[in-house]
Design an enzyme around this catalytic site. Structure first.
Site, PDB file in Angstrom:
ATOM      1  N   HIS A  48       1.126  -1.566   0.048  1.00 13.46           N
ATOM      2  CA  HIS A  48      -0.309  -0.139  -0.030  1.00 13.46           C
ATOM      3  C   HIS A  48       0.575   1.172   0.368  1.00 13.46           C
ATOM      4  O   HIS A  48       0.641   2.173  -1.185  1.00 13.46           O
ATOM      5  CB  HIS A  48      -1.198  -0.372   1.223  1.00 13.46           C
ATOM      6  CG  HIS A  48      -1.816   1.443   1.706  1.00 13.46           C
ATOM      7  ND1 HIS A  48      -2.733   1.601   0.563  1.00 13.46           N
ATOM      8  CD2 HIS A  48      -1.564   1.927   2.369  1.00 13.46           C
ATOM      9  CE1 HIS A  48      -3.018   2.981   1.455  1.00 13.46           C
ATOM     10  NE2 HIS A  48      -2.409   3.488   2.319  1.00 13.46           N
ATOM     11  N   HIS A  72       3.972   7.015   5.262  1.00 15.49           N
ATOM     12  CA  HIS A  72       2.899   7.339   6.183  1.00 15.49           C
ATOM     13  C   HIS A  72       2.634   6.820   7.220  1.00 15.49           C
ATOM     14  O   HIS A  72       1.302   7.926   7.666  1.00 15.49           O
ATOM     15  CB  HIS A  72       2.577   8.094   5.217  1.00 15.49           C
ATOM     16  CG  HIS A  72       0.530   6.802   4.683  1.00 15.49           C
ATOM     17  ND1 HIS A  72       1.796   6.481   2.831  1.00 15.49           N
ATOM     18  CD2 HIS A  72      -0.006   6.914   4.442  1.00 15.49           C
ATOM     19  CE1 HIS A  72       0.721   5.705   2.858  1.00 15.49           C
ATOM     20  NE2 HIS A  72      -0.133   5.536   4.096  1.00 15.49           N
ATOM     21  N   GLU A  76       2.393   5.452  12.846  1.00 19.47           N
ATOM     22  CA  GLU A  76       0.350   5.300  13.519  1.00 19.47           C
ATOM     23  C   GLU A  76       0.688   3.661  13.365  1.00 19.47           C
ATOM     24  O   GLU A  76       0.182   3.109  14.851  1.00 19.47           O
ATOM     25  CB  GLU A  76      -0.193   5.649  12.510  1.00 19.47           C
ATOM     26  CG  GLU A  76      -1.238   4.965  12.686  1.00 19.47           C
ATOM     27  CD  GLU A  76      -3.070   4.969  11.450  1.00 19.47           C
ATOM     28  OE1 GLU A  76      -3.877   5.388  12.065  1.00 19.47           O
ATOM     29  OE2 GLU A  76      -2.399   5.633  10.918  1.00 19.47           O
ATOM     30  N   ASP A  77       0.983   2.779  12.443  1.00 20.76           N
ATOM     31  CA  ASP A  77       0.923   1.406  12.565  1.00 20.76           C
ATOM     32  C   ASP A  77       1.917   0.278  13.034  1.00 20.76           C
ATOM     33  O   ASP A  77       2.101  -0.493  13.327  1.00 20.76           O
ATOM     34  CB  ASP A  77       0.244   0.826  11.066  1.00 20.76           C
ATOM     35  CG  ASP A  77      -0.692   1.770  10.831  1.00 20.76           C
ATOM     36  OD1 ASP A  77      -1.507   1.976  12.439  1.00 20.76           O
ATOM     37  OD2 ASP A  77      -1.368   1.690   9.621  1.00 20.76           O
ATOM     38  N   ASP A 139      -3.107   8.461  -0.929  1.00 17.08           N
ATOM     39  CA  ASP A 139      -3.545   7.124  -0.122  1.00 17.08           C
ATOM     40  C   ASP A 139      -5.184   7.263  -0.069  1.00 17.08           C
ATOM     41  O   ASP A 139      -5.636   6.014  -0.496  1.00 17.08           O
ATOM     42  CB  ASP A 139      -3.276   7.259   1.357  1.00 17.08           C
ATOM     43  CG  ASP A 139      -4.202   6.189   2.624  1.00 17.08           C
ATOM     44  OD1 ASP A 139      -3.463   5.531   3.046  1.00 17.08           O
ATOM     45  OD2 ASP A 139      -4.505   6.808   2.998  1.00 17.08           O
ATOM     46  N   ASP A 259     -24.283  15.667 -24.013  1.00 18.07           N
ATOM     47  CA  ASP A 259     -23.022  16.411 -23.764  1.00 18.07           C
ATOM     48  C   ASP A 259     -22.053  15.152 -22.728  1.00 18.07           C
ATOM     49  O   ASP A 259     -21.562  15.494 -21.860  1.00 18.07           O
ATOM     50  CB  ASP A 259     -22.439  17.695 -23.349  1.00 18.07           C
ATOM     51  CG  ASP A 259     -23.457  17.780 -21.877  1.00 18.07           C
ATOM     52  OD1 ASP A 259     -24.412  17.413 -21.630  1.00 18.07           O
ATOM     53  OD2 ASP A 259     -22.736  18.713 -21.368  1.00 18.07           O
TER      54      ASP A 259
END
Length: 705
Positions: A48, A72, A76-77, A139, A259
């Site tokens: 990812h 990124h 956090e993870d 992301d 259109d």
């Protein structure tokens, strides 16, 4: 997963001087940190961040942004920390990674005050470094591309958030390609049947007419060759969501929508743009009011282009955009063009905007003190398109699409808006609710002592005007609203067996993010807050109690003891809608919805207007509303529709056939409902039926008093 050397090659395509070693280090670090983690699809999680970085290379972004994409999710993870990232990659990248982490934790789809505060944090992050948002958008784009591996309820939540927040934000930043893809990916989740239907119809159209894109492209190129103008020409069909939205906005069937093709001409110079425009208008007939010149009047995000719609081959409408190569680069990258590289150096594109200035134009005029107004203003600004009007002196005023002379007046100055009594457009007196168009000259007529009217709130479209009108109304009526709010609070507290007190009101105000008890009472009295919201703020355990039944004989607040009332037949207002009363000799007070067209005739008779609002509580299902429907002409269809209406606890009071054809019926059904929420539930259920081709609320202006 993209190999690190392939990723570096993508960067080198536009930045030969890239710091390849630092990208390798970031790649290896991210791979190591995410080791053992997997996505819902079963793939290694690090696929990812690498995909996000690859998306950003398409915008030719700098090394710091590419490295931020790779890292990124580490803070956090994983076991990674801010200080470790700063030590390995420098404080600037650490700040960017930390900014993306904080954005990931924001619940932008949560409700009201929390959502407004999180939007403030979003804009604060944007103001510090817009690259944080660029990484977050990439992301979200990759997550939407791979959303099928999530649980259905999670897919729906992410798709709604994408449609409401990230797609319009991308569009506002000038990244129209990303907005269109995000919208279409969300549309695929939220309404898959509608999307499949449009694709099937499009395939059928191509079989019937052939692929018109190569033919029209060749026609345009031929005209350019004759005039010896060098330019690139591209054509494409619009995305399914774009087609579906246009069908909804214009209430057209696919066969009547013309259109659905767009063409782009990329020229060598600005002068060639106007020369190409002349050639196209000479070759094909221009469609009136479908021309926009964003070269002479660029958008705030730097977008420049000429848009025109013409009747092309076989009378089909096509949209043509004309711009130079540099304009095209900004049109593709939007605000991100500020960081785009070419041949190892930052691209010196004269049309790229300063991100700091762009942020200031986006947030200009936001009221820092009011969560609801801030949230409304942000969403208005994110969804807006622009029109350009002129002052009598020739100065340009930028306004959102659909703006009125009142919006224009407030854009000039709050004092001008508050004292506005009329307007002239191109020298002709027009109603204040008129919608302004590009290139018009506007003159505002003011009068001392004039104050904004409550009806203006439903006329204006800019957050600045709405905020100023609300503040003025609150100031003018504050004492009356405080008094009414105190009485409403007393009754509401008694209904739940509690006694109202100054302390209770202060506590409720604090919980709802308001400065004091008087402000809470003023908003309660002006119907900006409901008594139930106040009770729930202090006693949340009472929120689940069933609402008290409202006396059907006195369902509205604001009538005198001796005043009788009835609902207007033209707009048939429902509980939950904003309403106003109009006094009629012999009829008492007639209640209209605040947006009823019949009110326009009474604008100069303010003495007949009565401030009203619906009683809080559960209303009986006794309010009739007309629905206009078109349904398939088939065995059992009408019976099924009637059964469906009954299953929604709505009673059919009347049914009238308007038109009968071999394949469909058009009819007006009058149903008895509780409130506007009941109406929306019924409409949603009927719209989901395949036998219902069209349904809408029917307003009969012939039934006005």
């Amino acid at each position: 997963m993209i190999d690190v050397e392939d990723l570096i090659a993508l960067v080198r395509n536009y930045n030969p001087r890239t710091n390849a070693e630092l990208i390798r280090t970031a790649y290896d670090y991210g791979l190591r940190m995410h080791e053992g983690q997997f996505r819902h699809s079963g793939e290694p999680y690090f696929t990812h961040p690498v995909a996000v970085a690859a998306i950003l290379t398409e915008q030719r972004l700098d090394d710091d942004t590419i490295i931020t994409a790779l890292l990124h999710d580490t803070i956090e993870d994983t076991r990674s920390t801010y200080s470790e990232v700063a030590k390995l990659f420098g404080p600037e990248i650490a700040e960017l990674v930390d900014g993306v982490t904080k954005l990931t934790n924001l619940q932008l789809s949560s409700s009201e005050t929390r959502q407004a505060e999180n939007f403030r944090k979003l804009f604060m992050a944007m103001s510090k470094d817009l690259r944080v948002i660029l990484v977050k958008l990439a992301d979200r784009l990759h997550n939407m591309r791979t959303i099928r591996s999530m649980r259905p309820e999670k897919q729906a939540q992410k798709a709604r958030e994408t449609m409401e927040i990230y797609a319009p934000l991308a569009g506002r930043m000038g990244m129209q390609w990303m907005r269109e893809e995000l919208e279409d990916l969300a549309f695929k989740v939220l309404n898959p049947e509608a999307r499949k239907s449009i694709i099937r119809r499009f395939i059928t159209l191509q079989k019937e007419t052939g692929d018109v894109i190569p033919r029209i492209t060749a026609d345009i190129r031929l005209e350019l060759e004759k005039a010896q103008i060098e330019a690139d020409v591209f054509g494409r069909a619009k995305r399914p969501y774009s087609i579906w939205r246009k069908m909804q906005e214009k209430q057209l069937t696919f066969s009547r929508l013309s259109d659905i093709y767009g063409f782009r001409v990329i020229t060598r110079s600005e002068a060639d743009c106007y020369a190409v425009l002349g050639l196209i208008h000479q070759r094909w007939r221009a469609v009136p009011e479908r021309f926009k010149d964003y070269i002479s009047q660029p958008k705030s995000n730097g977008y420049r282009s000429i848009h025109t719609t013409v009747s092309g081959r076989d009378g089909k409408r096509v949209e043509v955009q004309i711009r130079t190569r540099q304009m095209h680069e900004v049109a593709e990258a939007g605000v991100a063009a500020h960081w785009s590289y070419r041949d190892g150096v930052l691209a010196q594109n004269p049309f790229a905007v300063d991100p700091a200035k762009w942020i200031s134009t986006l947030t200009e005029g936001f009221d820092e003190g009011d969560h609801d107004e801030f949230l409304e203003n942000v969403k208005l600004e994110m969804y807006t398109d622009q029109v350009f009007c002129f002052t009598p002196k020739g100065d340009v005023v930028k306004l959102p699409k659909g703006a009125t002379p009142i919006d224009y007046a407030y854009a000039i100055h709050t004092r001008i808006g508050n004292s506005c009594v009329g307007a002239k457009v191109d020298g002709i007196r027009v109603p204040l609710w008129s919608r302004l168009k590009n290139g018009q000259s506007v003159e505002i007529i003011i009068a001392e002592g004039q104050r904004p009217q409550a009806t203006w709130l439903d006329i204006v479209v800019t957050g600045r005007a709405k905020g100023a009108i609300r503040r003025s109304l609150r100031e003018a009526d504050r004492s009356r609203f405080v008094k009414l709010g105190a009485e409403l609070a007393r009754v509401a507290f008694e209904h739940v067996g509690r006694k109202v007190s100054d302390k209770a009101l202060r506590t409720a105000a604090k919980t709802l993010g308001l400065p004091d008890a008087d402000e809470l009472l003023a908003r309660l009295g002006s119907a900006e807050l409901t008594a139930r919201e106040v009770i729930t703020a202090i006693y949340p355990e009472l929120a689940s109690q069933p609402a008290e039944e409202v006396d059907a004989r006195r369902p509205v607040v604001g009538l005198g003891a001796d005043q009788t009332f009835r609902r207007a037949g033209c707009c048939q207002p429902l509980p939950g809608e904003r309403i106003v009363g109009i006094t009629y000799r012999g009829l008492g007070v007639v209640i209209h919805t605040i947006d009823c067209p019949a009110l326009a005739e009474l604008e100069d008779q303010p003495d007949r207007w009565v401030d009203l609002q619906w009683q809080d509580g559960r209303h009986a299902p006794v309010y009739t509303v007309r629905l206009a429907m078109t349904i398939a002409n088939g065995a059992g269809v009408l019976g099924h529709i009637c059964s469906l209406i009954g299953s929604q606890k709505a009673n059919i009071a009347d049914l009238q056939f308007i038109d009968r054809k071999p394949d469909f019926f058009s009819l007006i059904i009058e149903v008895e409902l509780r409130d506007v929420e009941h109406l929306h539930t019924l409409l949603t259920a009927l719209e989901a039926e395949s036998d219902v081709a069209q349904i809408e609320r029917h307003r009969d202006m012939a039934s006005k008093p």
